[in-house]
Design a protein around this motif. Structure first.
Motif, short mmCIF file in Angstrom:
data_model
loop_
_atom_site.label_atom_id
_atom_site.label_comp_id
_atom_site.label_asym_id
_atom_site.label_seq_id
_atom_site.Cartn_x
_atom_site.Cartn_y
_atom_site.Cartn_z
N GLU A 130 1.13 -1.50 0.34
CA GLU A 130 -0.09 -0.11 -0.05
C GLU A 130 0.72 1.44 0.10
OE1 GLU A 130 -2.71 -0.25 3.02
OE2 GLU A 130 -3.93 -1.62 2.59
N HIS A 131 1.93 1.13 0.76
CA HIS A 131 2.57 2.52 0.94
C HIS A 131 3.48 2.93 -0.44
CE1 HIS A 131 5.69 5.34 2.57
NE2 HIS A 131 6.60 4.20 2.13
N ILE A 132 3.86 1.36 -0.43
CA ILE A 132 4.70 1.71 -2.63
C ILE A 132 3.90 1.99 -3.59
CG2 ILE A 132 5.79 0.70 -4.66
CD1 ILE A 132 7.04 -1.31 -2.34
N GLU A 133 2.54 1.43 -3.17
CA GLU A 133 1.68 2.29 -4.66
C GLU A 133 0.79 2.96 -4.35
OE1 GLU A 133 -3.30 1.28 -4.97
OE2 GLU A 133 -2.40 -0.71 -4.70
N THR A 134 0.65 3.91 -3.02
CA THR A 134 0.46 5.50 -2.85
C THR A 134 1.95 6.53 -2.92
OG1 THR A 134 -1.17 4.33 -1.03
CG2 THR A 134 -0.07 6.43 -0.71
N LEU A 135 2.78 5.96 -2.50
CA LEU A 135 4.41 6.97 -2.93
C LEU A 135 4.08 6.74 -4.90
CD1 LEU A 135 7.08 5.76 -1.52
CD2 LEU A 135 5.82 7.80 -0.88
N LEU A 136 3.83 5.42 -5.63
CA LEU A 136 3.69 6.05 -6.69
C LEU A 136 2.24 6.58 -7.60
CD1 LEU A 136 4.45 1.88 -7.52
CD2 LEU A 136 6.05 3.79 -9.11
#
Length: 194
Positions: A130-136
């Motif tokens: 979720e964190h990576i997706e949010t950053l992207l």
């Protein structure tokens, strides 16, 4: 009077992370941990809990150190799209580099080995993703706002495609002896950002 610890818990956690990362959860026994950390079983239990608790603490430590790096790459000033491309290319290179290829990504390894049957591990994997997706997504939305990416593109959908691709790159890079496969795939996935 309580005895003071005769070892550095932070260094021990880092050593446990390295061992779990290299060997996996199931293939690492408490005897392996005792030998690798150089501390007694009772000290491991007293400081970190059982093997599972130690593994989860190691996974948390991994996320603490990896996530700020990605945040810095994707949220810096200036054009956003080159940063996103840079992350995809970095993952591809890291996944196929001899020094990092065999261990893979600790989160991806956990997803494959433990997440299907371990809810605590699955929660941590999902939080990382979720964190990576949010950053992207944030970087792609910024690219749209800056005119680098067409406004009619689905920034959330693209972020999800990239997340799934990046996780797949970690698996293929870990198992394949053909670095061109991952690097060619990375260049193809980047055509979605044109």
């Amino acid at each position: 009077m309580a005895r003071t610890k005769e070892f550095d818990p932070d260094a021990a956690l880092h050593s446990a992370l390295e061992l779990f990362w290299r060997r996996g959860y199931e293939a690492t026994s408490m005897a392996d941990l005792v030998e690798h950390l150089g501390i007694g079983r009772a000290s491991i239990y007293a400081t970190f809990g059982n093997k599972h608790e130690l593994y989860l603490k190691a996974l948390d430590r991994y996320a603490e150190h990896r996530d700020p790096e990605l945040l810095a790459e994707l949220s810096g000033p200036g054009p956003a799209l080159p940063a996103v491309r840079g992350v995809v290319r970095r993952f591809a290179v890291e996944s196929t580099a001899d020094a990092t290829r065999l261990p893979g990504c600790f989160v991806t390894n956990t997803a494959a080995e433990l997440a299907p049957h371990d809810s605590a591990a699955a929660r941590r994997v999902e939080l990382s993703w979720e964190h990576i997706e949010t950053l992207l997504h944030s970087a792609l939305a910024r690219a749209q706002a800056q005119g680098e990416l067409a406004g009619d593109r689905d920034a959330r959908g693209l972020a999800r495609v990239l997340l799934v691709f990046l996780q797949g790159v970690r698996v293929v890079g870990k198992a394949s002896g053909e670095p061109g496969r991952v690097r060619d795939a990375a260049e193809q996935i980047l055509t979605l950002l044109n």
